[in-house]
Design a protein around this motif. Structure first.
Motif, PDB file in Angstrom:
ATOM      1  N   ASP A  37      -2.803  -9.652  -4.484  1.00 42.75           N
ATOM      2  CA  ASP A  37      -3.970  -8.917  -4.953  1.00 42.75           C
ATOM      3  C   ASP A  37      -5.185  -9.820  -5.073  1.00 42.75           C
ATOM      4  O   ASP A  37      -6.327  -9.364  -4.959  1.00 42.75           O
ATOM      5  CB  ASP A  37      -3.686  -8.247  -6.301  1.00 42.75           C
ATOM      6  CG  ASP A  37      -2.827  -7.001  -6.159  1.00 42.75           C
ATOM      7  OD1 ASP A  37      -2.673  -6.503  -5.017  1.00 42.75           O
ATOM      8  OD2 ASP A  37      -2.289  -6.531  -7.187  1.00 42.75           O
ATOM      9  N   HIS A  39      -6.056 -12.105  -2.911  1.00 48.65           N
ATOM     10  CA  HIS A  39      -6.676 -12.089  -1.583  1.00 48.65           C
ATOM     11  C   HIS A  39      -7.380 -10.756  -1.323  1.00 48.65           C
ATOM     12  O   HIS A  39      -8.457 -10.729  -0.725  1.00 48.65           O
ATOM     13  CB  HIS A  39      -5.612 -12.340  -0.504  1.00 48.65           C
ATOM     14  CG  HIS A  39      -4.964 -13.682  -0.605  1.00 48.65           C
ATOM     15  ND1 HIS A  39      -3.775 -13.873  -1.277  1.00 48.65           N
ATOM     16  CD2 HIS A  39      -5.340 -14.894  -0.145  1.00 48.65           C
ATOM     17  CE1 HIS A  39      -3.435 -15.153  -1.202  1.00 48.65           C
ATOM     18  NE2 HIS A  39      -4.370 -15.802  -0.535  1.00 48.65           N
ATOM     19  N   TYR A  40      -6.770  -9.673  -1.780  1.00 44.57           N
ATOM     20  CA  TYR A  40      -7.369  -8.348  -1.581  1.00 44.57           C
ATOM     21  C   TYR A  40      -8.754  -8.294  -2.230  1.00 44.57           C
ATOM     22  O   TYR A  40      -9.751  -7.918  -1.598  1.00 44.57           O
ATOM     23  CB  TYR A  40      -6.450  -7.279  -2.172  1.00 44.57           C
ATOM     24  CG  TYR A  40      -6.951  -5.864  -2.031  1.00 44.57           C
ATOM     25  CD1 TYR A  40      -6.690  -5.123  -0.883  1.00 44.57           C
ATOM     26  CD2 TYR A  40      -7.681  -5.255  -3.050  1.00 44.57           C
ATOM     27  CE1 TYR A  40      -7.141  -3.820  -0.752  1.00 44.57           C
ATOM     28  CE2 TYR A  40      -8.134  -3.954  -2.930  1.00 44.57           C
ATOM     29  CZ  TYR A  40      -7.865  -3.247  -1.782  1.00 44.57           C
ATOM     30  OH  TYR A  40      -8.329  -1.957  -1.656  1.00 44.57           O
ATOM     31  N   TYR A  70     -11.416 -10.909  -0.522  1.00 42.80           N
ATOM     32  CA  TYR A  70     -12.022 -10.550   0.759  1.00 42.80           C
ATOM     33  C   TYR A  70     -12.792  -9.235   0.697  1.00 42.80           C
ATOM     34  O   TYR A  70     -13.887  -9.130   1.254  1.00 42.80           O
ATOM     35  CB  TYR A  70     -10.958 -10.531   1.861  1.00 42.80           C
ATOM     36  CG  TYR A  70     -10.461 -11.917   2.171  1.00 42.80           C
ATOM     37  CD1 TYR A  70     -11.306 -12.868   2.746  1.00 42.80           C
ATOM     38  CD2 TYR A  70      -9.164 -12.313   1.845  1.00 42.80           C
ATOM     39  CE1 TYR A  70     -10.868 -14.157   2.998  1.00 42.80           C
ATOM     40  CE2 TYR A  70      -8.720 -13.598   2.099  1.00 42.80           C
ATOM     41  CZ  TYR A  70      -9.581 -14.518   2.669  1.00 42.80           C
ATOM     42  OH  TYR A  70      -9.154 -15.802   2.905  1.00 42.80           O
ATOM     43  N   VAL A  71     -12.246  -8.246   0.046  1.00 47.59           N
ATOM     44  CA  VAL A  71     -12.938  -6.958  -0.005  1.00 47.59           C
ATOM     45  C   VAL A  71     -14.261  -7.082  -0.760  1.00 47.59           C
ATOM     46  O   VAL A  71     -15.260  -6.467  -0.391  1.00 47.59           O
ATOM     47  CB  VAL A  71     -12.028  -5.875  -0.623  1.00 47.59           C
ATOM     48  CG1 VAL A  71     -12.797  -4.568  -0.813  1.00 47.59           C
ATOM     49  CG2 VAL A  71     -10.805  -5.639   0.263  1.00 47.59           C
ATOM     50  N   ILE A 116      -5.688  -5.358   3.383  1.00 50.84           N
ATOM     51  CA  ILE A 116      -6.953  -6.051   3.132  1.00 50.84           C
ATOM     52  C   ILE A 116      -7.974  -5.721   4.212  1.00 50.84           C
ATOM     53  O   ILE A 116      -9.140  -5.395   3.927  1.00 50.84           O
ATOM     54  CB  ILE A 116      -6.712  -7.573   3.089  1.00 50.84           C
ATOM     55  CG1 ILE A 116      -5.816  -7.935   1.909  1.00 50.84           C
ATOM     56  CG2 ILE A 116      -8.040  -8.334   3.013  1.00 50.84           C
ATOM     57  CD1 ILE A 116      -5.318  -9.375   1.941  1.00 50.84           C
TER      58      ILE A 116
END
Length: 342
Positions: A38, A40-41, A44-45, A87
């Motif tokens: 999460d 990384h999610y 990047y988002v 992602i």
């Protein structure tokens, strides 16, 4: 003219602006499985919401022992694909295009019980001495890059970046100071990189461009200069690279003859050198956090895209703030929910 906010198109890749989030390791994969989390999610988002035109997901590795650390990302299993797809799909909703940087750390794999490389030359006395890959293992490694790229495509990427910079495996092969092999991969320093490029291009859609990150010069004593990288890069271009992402160094301890300047824009001229010599698009990177400097880099024709790393670590909305500073126009560059804040 606001060059930062100018669209960029190359083959099937269409970017809304010239701002790139470069790959930056988060060392946040859990349980040594190489899976995005999460963290990384959100990471990047949020940069997609923040206006980046292209987001390149951090160094993602082709085998478990090819990672810098056991908490780095991987794409060696089909089980990784859905995690990346989640992602990528969400980031694309906000108008960003997404790539994954495919890599192998080679002799810089710090947590591998036995790192591998082209030769038995360690980074320095703080690193383990690598085992030299056999010729057959090198050929097998090419297929591992191809398989990782296949999974990236299945996850929905808009393009792929190969990591040939900063002293990682492809860089190690094309570096005369690191590769002392006497087989075909030592006689032609570009061969491993060329074979990886061709293998990845073989499975990519014909109209999808391939990006490659390279170190234009090395800083270790006896390291190669920009003319060597241009010679190698010309072979990479012929093999199928469409854009070079131009950085420097990372191969080992900084020596006494050539040193990085670490001043704003200190790597831009290297990007320009490759752009001019190879007559192809380049991404410039290196302390371009000042929006006016990023704009000038584009306006002066030194690069086609600008990558802002630390600036985006500090500010997920760097792109929107940069566009507002350079042109004062933010309509269409921020989600409608946030427009009234500007």
């Amino acid at each position: 003219m606001n060059h930062l906010n100018t669209p960029f198109e190359l083959k099937s890749l269409s970017l809304k602006n010239r701002i790139v989030m470069p790959p930056m390791c988060q060392y946040s994969a859990l349980a040594k499985d190489g899976m995005p989390t999460d963290w990384h999610y959100v990471h990047y988002v949020s940069r997609a919401v923040g206006g980046a035109g292209l987001i390149i997901i951090e160094m993602t590795n082709v085998e478990p022992d090819g990672r810098i650390t056991d908490h780095c990302l991987g794409l060696w299993s089909d089980e990784h694909t859905p995690k990346f797809a989640r992602i990528i799909k969400e980031a694309q909703k906000y108008g960003a295009k997404v790539a994954i940087q495919i890599a192998h750390a080679g002799r810089k794999a710090e947590d591998a019980p036995q790192p591998v490389g082209p030769s038995t030359i360690a980074v320095d006395n703080t690193f383990k001495t690598p085992r030299a890959l056999t010729t057959e293992e090198v050929k097998a490694m090419v297929l591992k890059y191809q398989e990782a790229a296949r999974r990236a495509l299945e996850a929905g990427v808009d393009t792929i970046e190969l990591h040939g910079a900063h002293g990682y495996l492809i860089h190690q092969f094309h570096s005369p100071g690191i590769n002392n092999r006497d087989d075909e991969y030592g006689k032609d320093l570009s061969l491993f990189g060329v074979e990886v490029i061709k293998a990845v291009k073989e499975i990519m859609p014909k109209d999808m461009p391939l990006i490659m990150r390279v170190s234009a010069v090395e800083y270790m004593d006896g390291g190669y200069d920009v003319d060597h990288m241009i010679e190698i890069a010309s072979k990479y271009k012929a093999a199928g690279v469409d854009v070079f992402h131009v950085s420097t160094g990372g191969e080992g301890p900084v020596g006494t003859t050539r040193k990085p300047q670490y001043a704003p824009g200190y790597q831009v001229d290297f990007a320009k050198a490759l752009k001019d010599a190879l007559e192809m698009p380049v991404i410039a990177v290196g302390m371009l956090d000042d929006p006016q400097l990023a704009e000038a880099t584009l306006a002066e024709g030194k690069a086609d895209l600008v990558a802002v790393g630390r600036g985006m670590l500090k500010d997920p909305y760097w792109a929107v703030h940069a566009l507002a500073e350079v042109s004062g126009v933010v309509e269409g560059s921020v989600p409608v929910q946030y427009e009234r804040a500007y």
